[in-house]
Design a protein around this motif. Sequence first.
Motif, PDB file in Angstrom:
ATOM      1  N   ALA A   1       0.833  -1.212   0.000  1.00  0.00           N
ATOM      2  CA  ALA A   1       0.000   0.000   0.000  1.00  0.00           C
ATOM      3  C   ALA A   1       0.866   1.261   0.000  1.00  0.00           C
ATOM      4  O   ALA A   1       0.556   2.236  -0.680  1.00  0.00           O
TER       5      ALA A   1
ATOM      6  N   ASP B   1      -1.701  -7.025  -7.570  1.00  0.00           N
ATOM      7  CA  ASP B   1      -2.279  -8.301  -8.006  1.00  0.00           C
ATOM      8  C   ASP B   1      -1.918  -9.335  -6.943  1.00  0.00           C
ATOM      9  O   ASP B   1      -0.732  -9.651  -6.772  1.00  0.00           O
TER      10      ASP B   1
ATOM     11  N   LYS C   1      -6.505  -7.045   4.525  1.00  0.00           N
ATOM     12  CA  LYS C   1      -7.265  -6.948   3.263  1.00  0.00           C
ATOM     13  C   LYS C   1      -7.456  -5.490   2.849  1.00  0.00           C
ATOM     14  O   LYS C   1      -7.433  -5.168   1.657  1.00  0.00           O
ATOM     15  N   TYR C   2      -7.638  -4.616   3.824  1.00  0.00           N
ATOM     16  CA  TYR C   2      -7.780  -3.186   3.527  1.00  0.00           C
ATOM     17  C   TYR C   2      -6.515  -2.664   2.834  1.00  0.00           C
ATOM     18  O   TYR C   2      -6.592  -1.989   1.798  1.00  0.00           O
ATOM     19  N   TYR C   3      -5.348  -2.998   3.398  1.00  0.00           N
ATOM     20  CA  TYR C   3      -4.095  -2.518   2.808  1.00  0.00           C
ATOM     21  C   TYR C   3      -3.851  -3.130   1.429  1.00  0.00           C
ATOM     22  O   TYR C   3      -3.370  -2.447   0.520  1.00  0.00           O
ATOM     23  N   LEU C   4      -4.170  -4.402   1.264  1.00  0.00           N
ATOM     24  CA  LEU C   4      -3.986  -5.039  -0.043  1.00  0.00           C
ATOM     25  C   LEU C   4      -4.870  -4.366  -1.097  1.00  0.00           C
ATOM     26  O   LEU C   4      -4.446  -4.145  -2.225  1.00  0.00           O
ATOM     27  N   LYS C   5      -6.092  -4.021  -0.700  1.00  0.00           N
ATOM     28  CA  LYS C   5      -6.997  -3.334  -1.628  1.00  0.00           C
ATOM     29  C   LYS C   5      -6.455  -1.946  -1.963  1.00  0.00           C
ATOM     30  O   LYS C   5      -6.470  -1.514  -3.119  1.00  0.00           O
ATOM     31  N   GLN C   6      -5.970  -1.241  -0.946  1.00  0.00           N
ATOM     32  CA  GLN C   6      -5.407   0.096  -1.156  1.00  0.00           C
ATOM     33  C   GLN C   6      -4.200   0.062  -2.090  1.00  0.00           C
ATOM     34  O   GLN C   6      -3.935   1.008  -2.819  1.00  0.00           O
ATOM     35  N   SER C   7      -3.458  -1.038  -2.045  1.00  0.00           N
ATOM     36  CA  SER C   7      -2.220  -1.138  -2.828  1.00  0.00           C
ATOM     37  C   SER C   7      -2.475  -1.235  -4.331  1.00  0.00           C
ATOM     38  O   SER C   7      -1.614  -0.869  -5.128  1.00  0.00           O
ATOM     39  N   GLY C   8      -3.648  -1.772  -4.705  1.00  0.00           N
ATOM     40  CA  GLY C   8      -3.918  -2.029  -6.118  1.00  0.00           C
ATOM     41  C   GLY C   8      -3.083  -3.160  -6.682  1.00  0.00           C
ATOM     42  O   GLY C   8      -3.015  -3.351  -7.900  1.00  0.00           O
TER      43      GLY C   8
ATOM     44  N   SER D   1      -9.267  -8.361   8.153  1.00  0.00           N
ATOM     45  CA  SER D   1      -9.813  -7.226   7.392  1.00  0.00           C
ATOM     46  C   SER D   1      -8.834  -6.057   7.360  1.00  0.00           C
ATOM     47  O   SER D   1      -8.864  -5.244   6.430  1.00  0.00           O
TER      48      SER D   1
ATOM     49  N   ARG E   1       2.221   2.271  -3.389  1.00  0.00           N
ATOM     50  CA  ARG E   1       1.297   2.763  -4.417  1.00  0.00           C
ATOM     51  C   ARG E   1       1.640   4.213  -4.734  1.00  0.00           C
ATOM     52  O   ARG E   1       1.836   5.029  -3.852  1.00  0.00           O
TER      53      ARG E   1
END
Length: 362
Positions: free
Chosen positions: A18, A123, A114-121, A111, A21
């Motif tokens: 994250a 794959d 998962k929040y940080y992984l989503k923020q990172s964009g 969670s 990014r």
Amino acid sequence: MARVLVVGAGLTGGACAALLRGAPLGRIAVWDKARGAGGRMSTSRSAQDAACTADLGAQYVTLEAERAEPRRSFYEELLSHGILKPLTAPIEGMVVKEGSCNYVAPQGISSVVKYYLKQSGADVFYEQHVTRISLRDGKWEVSRKMGPPEQFDIVILTMPVPQILQLQGDIVNNEMLPAGVLGLMVPKLRCSNVILINESQKQQLESASYSSRYALGLFYEAGTRIDVPWAAQYITDNPCIRFISIDNKKRNIESPEIGPSVVVHTTVTFGSEHLDSDPAEVQQLILSYLERIVPSLPKPASIKCQKWRYSQVTRAVPNCLGQMILHTQPLLICGGDGFTRSNFDGCIDSAMSLAEAVKSHL
């Protein structure tokens, strides 16, 4: 643009991805050998009801007043998105430091990751067990148990330190050495079966140590009542059990539609003594101790037994500020709580240190 691989989808790996990014990098990939995100901040689900969950690793996160900066912004961000909420449920035997604040994750501790992984964009790919890292034409060729090898410009390792030391590799070091009396410069080729780590770094990494323990997750059907006055309690006088949590009560998410869950953590001594025992026997042994502590506990619908071989860092890698560079060109760097300490702040410190080192390398 550099292609980056982060190995490990735990808190350090997720937060590092994250933080990267927006840096002038190509795609970031995150690989983890598990089936889901979290590492030791994992949340398990009941086999009967996916809505019934239990945190088998980290139970809550603590913001310590004397160490609050510069991490406070991480807590504030997670609180503003409802990922973290203040821990208000009664926990018997918990030592509360003055000025510190404890937080739980209502959707489960995973969670947060998962929040940080989503923020990172990034794959993110699961069930990717990295086995070998080799230097090939100025890039890292990363092999895994399943699937073909892939090449990356930068590799960031965030798994427990002993797993870093277990990685295989045949890395060619094109260092130039003088040859013979003429002093001609010739390439020094060095191939080995372990990653190219100099002796002092190897000694540093080998000095890291971890405690081991087991965790049990007990999942119940909706409508089951667990009548105890606490949400969790630390046990001080039991040879097997150190901590018990009515997990949904601890996270303040009790609901008549979703069954409760109970989490049990063993003592470190029990964990190390039974580290290589049959998991089914270990599970029965833990349940027998649990029954004596909470005799009124109903029969669960399902149980998960989790062995944490690398539970918490007891001795971190010395003389490291959250990371260690193993190879500069191309960059191979490692970090994680093994380079700091086993809590939220330790993982965030390492993630910030890793991200800073990668950015300064670009």
